[in-house]
Design a protein around this motif. Sequence first.
Motif, PDB file in Angstrom:
ATOM      1  N   ASP A 297       0.676  -1.086  -0.110  1.00  0.00           N
ATOM      2  CA  ASP A 297      -0.133  -0.205  -0.180  1.00  0.00           C
ATOM      3  C   ASP A 297       0.922   1.315   0.170  1.00  0.00           C
ATOM      4  O   ASP A 297       0.274   2.143  -0.416  1.00  0.00           O
ATOM      5  CB  ASP A 297      -1.127  -0.155   1.336  1.00  0.00           C
ATOM      6  CG  ASP A 297      -2.257  -0.774   0.922  1.00  0.00           C
ATOM      7  OD1 ASP A 297      -2.432  -1.325  -0.146  1.00  0.00           O
ATOM      8  OD2 ASP A 297      -2.885  -0.885   2.100  1.00  0.00           O
TER       9      ASP A 297
ATOM     10  N   TYR B  27       1.191   2.036  -3.871  1.00  0.00           N
ATOM     11  CA  TYR B  27      -0.322   2.420  -4.308  1.00  0.00           C
ATOM     12  C   TYR B  27      -1.201   1.654  -3.511  1.00  0.00           C
ATOM     13  O   TYR B  27      -1.531   0.490  -3.254  1.00  0.00           O
ATOM     14  CB  TYR B  27      -0.570   1.992  -5.820  1.00  0.00           C
ATOM     15  CG  TYR B  27       0.247   2.406  -6.854  1.00  0.00           C
ATOM     16  CD1 TYR B  27       0.584   3.763  -6.883  1.00  0.00           C
ATOM     17  CD2 TYR B  27       0.897   1.468  -7.566  1.00  0.00           C
ATOM     18  CE1 TYR B  27       1.573   4.017  -7.972  1.00  0.00           C
ATOM     19  CE2 TYR B  27       2.117   1.890  -8.540  1.00  0.00           C
ATOM     20  CZ  TYR B  27       2.219   3.413  -8.675  1.00  0.00           C
ATOM     21  OH  TYR B  27       3.203   3.641  -9.520  1.00  0.00           O
TER      22      TYR B  27
ATOM     23  N   SER C  82      -6.370  -0.032  -7.203  1.00  0.00           N
ATOM     24  CA  SER C  82      -6.198   1.159  -6.767  1.00  0.00           C
ATOM     25  C   SER C  82      -6.283   2.661  -7.447  1.00  0.00           C
ATOM     26  O   SER C  82      -5.945   2.450  -8.610  1.00  0.00           O
ATOM     27  CB  SER C  82      -4.762   1.124  -6.393  1.00  0.00           C
ATOM     28  OG  SER C  82      -4.015   2.594  -5.872  1.00  0.00           O
TER      29      SER C  82
ATOM     30  N   ALA D  56      -4.803   5.268  -7.183  1.00  0.00           N
ATOM     31  CA  ALA D  56      -3.457   5.942  -7.528  1.00  0.00           C
ATOM     32  C   ALA D  56      -2.815   5.140  -8.543  1.00  0.00           C
ATOM     33  O   ALA D  56      -2.132   5.664  -9.461  1.00  0.00           O
ATOM     34  CB  ALA D  56      -2.589   5.890  -6.304  1.00  0.00           C
TER      35      ALA D  56
ATOM     36  N   GLU E 241      -4.336   6.160 -11.803  1.00  0.00           N
ATOM     37  CA  GLU E 241      -3.928   7.554 -12.167  1.00  0.00           C
ATOM     38  C   GLU E 241      -2.416   7.614 -12.723  1.00  0.00           C
ATOM     39  O   GLU E 241      -2.364   8.241 -13.743  1.00  0.00           O
ATOM     40  CB  GLU E 241      -3.917   8.428 -10.984  1.00  0.00           C
ATOM     41  CG  GLU E 241      -3.552   9.779 -11.172  1.00  0.00           C
ATOM     42  CD  GLU E 241      -3.513  10.651  -9.829  1.00  0.00           C
ATOM     43  OE1 GLU E 241      -3.025  11.838 -10.073  1.00  0.00           O
ATOM     44  OE2 GLU E 241      -4.034  10.099  -8.875  1.00  0.00           O
ATOM     45  N   LYS E 242      -1.546   6.732 -12.116  1.00  0.00           N
ATOM     46  CA  LYS E 242      -0.369   6.450 -12.451  1.00  0.00           C
ATOM     47  C   LYS E 242      -0.290   6.089 -14.009  1.00  0.00           C
ATOM     48  O   LYS E 242       0.458   6.631 -14.787  1.00  0.00           O
ATOM     49  CB  LYS E 242       0.516   5.585 -11.730  1.00  0.00           C
ATOM     50  CG  LYS E 242       1.999   5.720 -11.982  1.00  0.00           C
ATOM     51  CD  LYS E 242       2.863   6.657 -11.730  1.00  0.00           C
ATOM     52  CE  LYS E 242       4.017   6.905 -12.013  1.00  0.00           C
ATOM     53  NZ  LYS E 242       5.083   7.976 -11.896  1.00  0.00           N
TER      54      LYS E 242
ATOM     55  N   THR F 202      -1.043   8.920 -16.215  1.00  0.00           N
ATOM     56  CA  THR F 202       0.121   9.715 -16.217  1.00  0.00           C
ATOM     57  C   THR F 202       1.083   9.538 -17.261  1.00  0.00           C
ATOM     58  O   THR F 202       1.614  10.021 -17.994  1.00  0.00           O
ATOM     59  CB  THR F 202       0.466  10.237 -14.884  1.00  0.00           C
ATOM     60  OG1 THR F 202      -0.422  10.465 -14.214  1.00  0.00           O
ATOM     61  CG2 THR F 202       1.747  10.881 -15.068  1.00  0.00           C
TER      62      THR F 202
END
Length: 598
Positions: free
Chosen positions: A10, A13, A19, A21, A24-25, A28
Motif C-alpha cells: 500500500d 499504491y 487502486s 493511485a 492515475e499513474k 500519467t
Amino acid sequence: MTYSQNWNLDRIYPGGIDSPALAEKLTTLTKQITAFNQQATSSDELNFDDLVTLTKDAQIIQSGLSTAGLFVNALAAADYGNDRYQPYQNQIAKLSADYQTPLNNFAKLLAQLSASDFATFQALPAVQPVAFHLNELRQGAKRLLDPTTEDLLNQYQLDGLKAWSKHYDTIAGGLKLTFVDEHGQDVTLSAGQALNQIEDYPDHIVRQRIMQAFETMWGDAEKLSADTINHLAGARLTEQAAHGYQDHLAEPLELNRMSRQTLTTMWQVVDANKGMFDAYFDRKKALLGLTKLGWQDQNAPITQLGDYQPQTISYTTAANFIISNFGKYSPKMATFAKQAFENGWIEAENRPGKTPGAWMESVPDIHESRIITTFTGSVNDTATIAHELGHAFHSSVLTDLPLWRDQYAMNVAETASTFAEMLIADANVQAAKSNAEKVVLLDAKLTNPVAMFLNIRARFLFEDAFYRERKNGFVPAERLNELMVAAEQTAFNQQLDEWHPHFWTSKLHFYIDDVPFYNFPYTFGYLFSTGIYAWAQTQPDFETAYIALLRDSANMTSEALAQKHLGVDLTQPDFWQSAADLVKTDIDEFLALSTEFI
C-alpha cells in the motif's frame, strides 16, 4: 519486536489492483510517453537543452514504469496463477513498448551528434552522472533498424517474446502435485512449494517421492513447455539477427557489460575445479546414509549428526541474525536490513499460491524495494533472505543518483546479493557450538558453490546447446530432455546417480523474456563476491570501499569495475582461481571435520 512475514504494497499504491493511485499513474505515464514521443521525433533540430530535457523525462518515465510494473507483478507473484492481474501486466507491457520507440529515437539523436559534440553534451553537469549510460544508448543506436520496423518489433514483442514468457507463468501457476509424507498422509503442493520441499525436505525417502512427482508433473506439461521455450527462443533469435548480433551470446554479454574472454575464462576455471566436489558428494552420501545421490539430494540438509539435530528457527530470529551479522561488516547494511524488516518490504509467508523461488525488485518512485521468498525456518532460507537484501542494499546506495546510474547489470547485481549471503553463511558456521553443528552448517554453506559451479554450469551448457539447435528449427521435448541430462552429467562430473530430465521445464529462469541467458551472471556474481569477501578482510574501512564499488556498478564495464576497485584482470584465470581456492578450503574443512561421523 516480531516482524511480519507479509509485505506492505500500500505504500506504493494503496488499495491493491483496484487502486485509484495505480490507475492515475497509468494515465500519467500514457501522457508522459506521448509527450516524450512528440519531442523525440520532432523534425526540428534539437539543441543541448532539448536533449537534457529528454534525458530527464526518459528517466521519469522509466521510473514510473518500473514502479507500476513491480506493483502489479508483486500482487501476481503473491497470488500466483490468478489471471486477474494479467490485463494490468499487459497494459504496462504495452506502455513499455510504446516508450521504447521514442527512446530509440532519442538514442539515434545521440548517435547523430559528432564525437566532439557528444563529448561536450556528456560533460554538461545535468547529464554527466549518466554519461556512461548515454554512451551505451548511442552505441546501441547503431544496431537499430528504421523507426517503423523498430516500432513493429517492439509491438510484436507483446504477442511474441513477452507473451511466451507469460504463457510459461500460466503453465506453472496451474500445476500441482501430491505425494505421501513420512506419516502416510497425502500432501498436495503447488509447483513453487514443491521446489522448496525438494531442496529442504529432511527425509530422503519422502524427498525422492516429491522429486518423482515433480518430474511427472512437469513431464505432463512438457509439450506445452517445449512449445513455449521454442517460440520464446525463436522470437529472441529473430530479433537478435535483425539487430546484427553475431550469435546468441552476444546480446547477454553486452547486457552484462562483460567480454566474451571473461566469460570463457570464468567457465574454464569452473570446469578445471569441478573435481573438488567429488569427495564432497561422496562424503555427503555417507553422512546421509545413502547408497546413491539423486538430483534432489544435491542440496539435501543433513538432519542428524552425532548429538546435533538442526532446529527450525523463527522468521524474527532469522531477521535479527541477519541484522546483527550485517552490522559486523557494515552498519549501513544492518540499518538498511532492519528498515526492510520493520517496514514490511518482504513477503516471506510459507503458503500455497506464491511464485516459485525468490526475487527482489526496486520501487524507484519511492526509493524502496520489495522482496518475495518462502521462509520455512531453515538456515538456507535465512541465507536466501540475506541474498535478496543484498540486492536491495545495492539499490539503496544509489538512490541519490539519477535512475540511469542505477541500471547495473545482472552479473554485478548478483555480486552484492551473494556477498550478503556469504556473510550469513559464514556467521552460521562461526557460531557453531560443536563439530557436528559446524559440519551441518558448512554443508549448508556449500550448497551455494554447488549451485554456482555445477547446477548453473548445467543450465548454461543446456541453454547454449538448445540455442545452437534452435537456429535450425524446433527442438522437441524429447530432445530437450536429452540435452538437459547431458548438460547435468557434464557439469556434475557424473557425481549424481539420478538426473532431472525436466529441469528445463521446471526452471523459470529459462523463460524470462527481458534478460537472455539469465543464468551465467549468478556464477559471475558468486565468484566476484567471493573475491570481494576476501578483499573485505584486508580493508581498514571496508564499508566505504564497498559502497564506492557498488556506486560505480552501473557506470563502467565489469572488467573496468574489477580493475578500478580490486586491481584484478577478469580476462585472466588468477582472480577466478583464487575464488575457487576459497571454496576448496571449505570443502577440505568439511571433509576433515566430518571424518569422525562416518
